[in-house]
Design a protein around this motif. Structure first.
Motif, PDB file in Angstrom:
ATOM      1  N   THR A 143      -0.666 -42.290  37.478  1.00 17.95           N
ATOM      2  CA  THR A 143      -1.979 -42.866  37.196  1.00 17.95           C
ATOM      3  C   THR A 143      -2.379 -43.845  38.300  1.00 17.95           C
ATOM      4  N   ARG A 144      -3.655 -44.156  38.341  1.00 18.25           N
ATOM      5  CA  ARG A 144      -4.172 -45.214  39.219  1.00 18.25           C
ATOM      6  C   ARG A 144      -5.413 -45.804  38.573  1.00 18.25           C
ATOM      7  N   THR A 145      -5.846 -46.938  39.089  1.00 18.52           N
ATOM      8  CA  THR A 145      -7.071 -47.580  38.609  1.00 18.52           C
ATOM      9  C   THR A 145      -8.175 -47.414  39.644  1.00 18.52           C
ATOM     10  N   ALA A 146      -9.405 -47.590  39.197  1.00 17.89           N
ATOM     11  CA  ALA A 146     -10.563 -47.551  40.099  1.00 17.89           C
ATOM     12  C   ALA A 146     -11.390 -48.808  39.885  1.00 17.89           C
ATOM     13  N   THR A 147     -11.857 -49.374  40.965  1.00 17.37           N
ATOM     14  CA  THR A 147     -12.743 -50.543  40.895  1.00 17.37           C
ATOM     15  C   THR A 147     -14.129 -50.119  41.357  1.00 17.37           C
ATOM     16  N   VAL A 148     -15.115 -50.373  40.496  1.00 15.61           N
ATOM     17  CA  VAL A 148     -16.487 -49.953  40.776  1.00 15.61           C
ATOM     18  C   VAL A 148     -17.326 -51.173  41.151  1.00 15.61           C
ATOM     19  N   ASP A 149     -17.992 -51.090  42.300  1.00 15.70           N
ATOM     20  CA  ASP A 149     -18.970 -52.102  42.693  1.00 15.70           C
ATOM     21  C   ASP A 149     -20.221 -51.865  41.857  1.00 15.70           C
ATOM     22  N   GLU A 150     -20.580 -52.846  41.028  1.00 11.22           N
ATOM     23  CA  GLU A 150     -21.686 -52.643  40.089  1.00 11.22           C
ATOM     24  C   GLU A 150     -23.052 -52.709  40.759  1.00 11.22           C
ATOM     25  N   VAL A 151     -23.098 -53.083  42.011  1.00 16.66           N
ATOM     26  CA  VAL A 151     -24.378 -53.097  42.736  1.00 16.66           C
ATOM     27  C   VAL A 151     -24.572 -51.797  43.497  1.00 16.66           C
ATOM     28  N   THR A 152     -23.551 -51.405  44.280  1.00 15.30           N
ATOM     29  CA  THR A 152     -23.681 -50.222  45.132  1.00 15.30           C
ATOM     30  C   THR A 152     -23.128 -48.957  44.483  1.00 15.30           C
ATOM     31  N   GLY A 153     -22.282 -49.115  43.449  1.00 15.34           N
ATOM     32  CA  GLY A 153     -21.630 -47.961  42.843  1.00 15.34           C
ATOM     33  C   GLY A 153     -20.440 -47.457  43.638  1.00 15.34           C
ATOM     34  N   GLU A 154     -20.057 -48.173  44.676  1.00 18.33           N
ATOM     35  CA  GLU A 154     -18.908 -47.752  45.498  1.00 18.33           C
ATOM     36  C   GLU A 154     -17.623 -47.854  44.668  1.00 18.33           C
ATOM     37  N   VAL A 155     -16.752 -46.863  44.860  1.00 16.01           N
ATOM     38  CA  VAL A 155     -15.494 -46.808  44.119  1.00 16.01           C
ATOM     39  C   VAL A 155     -14.330 -47.024  45.084  1.00 16.01           C
ATOM     40  N   THR A 156     -13.439 -47.934  44.738  1.00 14.48           N
ATOM     41  CA  THR A 156     -12.190 -48.100  45.479  1.00 14.48           C
ATOM     42  C   THR A 156     -11.037 -47.915  44.501  1.00 14.48           C
ATOM     43  N   TYR A 157      -9.969 -47.334  45.005  1.00 13.34           N
ATOM     44  CA  TYR A 157      -8.845 -46.966  44.136  1.00 13.34           C
ATOM     45  C   TYR A 157      -7.633 -47.847  44.385  1.00 13.34           C
ATOM     46  N   GLY A 158      -6.890 -48.086  43.318  1.00 13.72           N
ATOM     47  CA  GLY A 158      -5.590 -48.719  43.449  1.00 13.72           C
ATOM     48  C   GLY A 158      -4.553 -47.675  43.831  1.00 13.72           C
ATOM     49  N   ASP A 159      -3.352 -48.122  44.072  1.00 15.88           N
ATOM     50  CA  ASP A 159      -2.279 -47.201  44.434  1.00 15.88           C
ATOM     51  C   ASP A 159      -1.865 -46.379  43.217  1.00 15.88           C
ATOM     52  N   TRP A 160      -1.475 -45.146  43.484  1.00 16.11           N
ATOM     53  CA  TRP A 160      -0.915 -44.317  42.429  1.00 16.11           C
ATOM     54  C   TRP A 160       0.430 -44.876  41.996  1.00 16.11           C
ATOM     55  N   THR A 161       0.722 -44.728  40.732  1.00 18.85           N
ATOM     56  CA  THR A 161       2.080 -45.038  40.276  1.00 18.85           C
ATOM     57  C   THR A 161       3.025 -43.972  40.836  1.00 18.85           C
ATOM     58  N   THR A 162       4.315 -44.219  40.732  1.00 16.83           N
ATOM     59  CA  THR A 162       5.309 -43.242  41.173  1.00 16.83           C
ATOM     60  C   THR A 162       6.250 -42.937  40.014  1.00 16.83           C
ATOM     61  N   GLY A 163       7.063 -41.941  40.202  1.00 20.51           N
ATOM     62  CA  GLY A 163       8.040 -41.566  39.173  1.00 20.51           C
ATOM     63  C   GLY A 163       9.128 -40.735  39.805  1.00 20.51           C
ATOM     64  N   SER A 164       9.843 -39.996  39.005  1.00 20.13           N
ATOM     65  CA  SER A 164      10.885 -39.114  39.539  1.00 20.13           C
ATOM     66  C   SER A 164      11.215 -38.031  38.522  1.00 20.13           C
ATOM     67  N   PHE A 165      11.611 -36.891  39.058  1.00 17.59           N
ATOM     68  CA  PHE A 165      12.149 -35.834  38.219  1.00 17.59           C
ATOM     69  C   PHE A 165      13.602 -36.154  37.914  1.00 17.59           C
ATOM     70  N   ASP A 166      14.002 -35.988  36.657  1.00 22.00           N
ATOM     71  CA  ASP A 166      15.396 -36.207  36.285  1.00 22.00           C
ATOM     72  C   ASP A 166      16.286 -35.141  36.928  1.00 22.00           C
ATOM     73  N   SER A 167      17.530 -35.510  37.164  1.00 24.33           N
ATOM     74  CA  SER A 167      18.483 -34.531  37.659  1.00 24.33           C
ATOM     75  C   SER A 167      18.759 -33.500  36.551  1.00 24.33           C
ATOM     76  N   TYR A 168      19.163 -32.328  36.971  1.00 26.32           N
ATOM     77  CA  TYR A 168      19.400 -31.237  36.017  1.00 26.32           C
ATOM     78  C   TYR A 168      20.734 -30.594  36.351  1.00 26.32           C
ATOM     79  N   ASP A 169      21.629 -30.568  35.365  1.00 27.82           N
ATOM     80  CA  ASP A 169      22.931 -29.932  35.542  1.00 27.82           C
ATOM     81  C   ASP A 169      22.814 -28.458  35.202  1.00 27.82           C
TER      82      ASP A 169
END
Length: 260
Positions: free
Chosen positions: A132-158
């Motif tokens: 997931t990530r967040t977005a910040t909207v400029d309420e005057v211009t409508g410009e959108v800037t994004y935060g960093d994506w979260t990270t994760g990992s695939f579990d190991s599989y035996d």
């Protein structure tokens, strides 16, 4: 004496846009009169600093009031995305821009592990990481800037072990997942292990071994035994023409011989 009319300008300037003027209003009064400024912040903006609520007019040199404005922003979270049908909270005359919807703030990355056992049966293990990530909207211009994506990992599989077979890999390692990761597939297969037994030709007259051959194959493979009776002997009993190798505990074949 009658107080003279006085007036000043109330200038609203956009500090995020080079101090450009958003709007200008005229404030009227008379000498020595205190009036309410009536300053109203335009939709989508917030005030930088303090603004006066009252102004007292002097006999001369009355100074204009500058209201410094900054663009208001609103943050859109992944669990509460918006569409262009939604209105900005501090600028309701404007809708949210595109780019803050469900698919803009949420991303699933999948790793599919397919295990094909020696019989051909396919077992599928699906691993999914939600980013997931967040977005910040400029309420005057409508410009959108994004935060960093979260990270994760695939579990190991035996990888399941199958007796008598060797898997193409014993384990699928734990793997980091980022926004640049793509869906992937890992295929696991099994190779039959080498097996062998001895074919022992035994002379019943004395119990000595006349000769020994090695019969080679692989797990679950059926091979011809290729038993050949040595010259001068005959077989005592029956001999197998085929042999199917097991995963383990394969037994040697004994061919009992008598003198011809």
């Amino acid at each position: 004496y009658t107080a003279n009319p006085q007036s000043i300008k109330v200038n609203y300037v956009d500090e995020d846009n080079g101090s450009s003027t958003v709007k200008t209003e005229t404030l009227n009064g008379k000498t020595d009169q205190t009036v309410k400024t009536g300053i109203e912040i335009p939709d989508g903006y917030v005030v930088e600093g303090q603004v006066p609520t009252d102004y007292t007019f002097k006999a001369k040199d009355n100074a204009d009031i500058t209201v410094k404005l900054k663009h208001g922003t609103t943050t859109v979270t992944a669990d509460n995305p918006k569409t262009t049908d939604d209105k900005l909270p501090d600028n309701p005359s404007k809708p949210y821009p595109s780019g803050v919807g469900q698919n803009d703030l949420n991303k699933d990355v999948t790793r599919t592990i397919k295990v094909t056992d020696p019989t051909g049966k396919v077992t599928t293990e699906t691993q999914t990481v939600h980013l997931t990530r967040t977005a910040t909207v400029d309420e005057v211009t409508g410009e959108v800037t994004y935060g960093d994506w979260t990270t994760g990992s695939f579990d190991s599989y035996d990888v399941p072990s199958v007796e008598g077979y060797t898997a193409s890999q014993d384990k699928v390692e734990r793997t980091p997942v980022t926004a640049d990761s793509t869906n992937s597939e890992v295929n696991i297969s099994y190779t039959a292990n080498d097996q062998s037994i001895k074919i022992n030709y035994v002379d019943n007259n004395g119990g000595t071994t006349v000769k020994s051959d090695t019969l080679n194959g692989k797990t679950d493979q059926t091979v011809k035994t290729g038993i050949t009776i040595p010259d001068g002997y005959v077989v005592d009993g029956n001999v197998p023409t085929d042999y199917t190798f097991k995963a383990k505990d394969n037994a040697d074949i004994t061919v009992h011989l008598t003198h011809n």
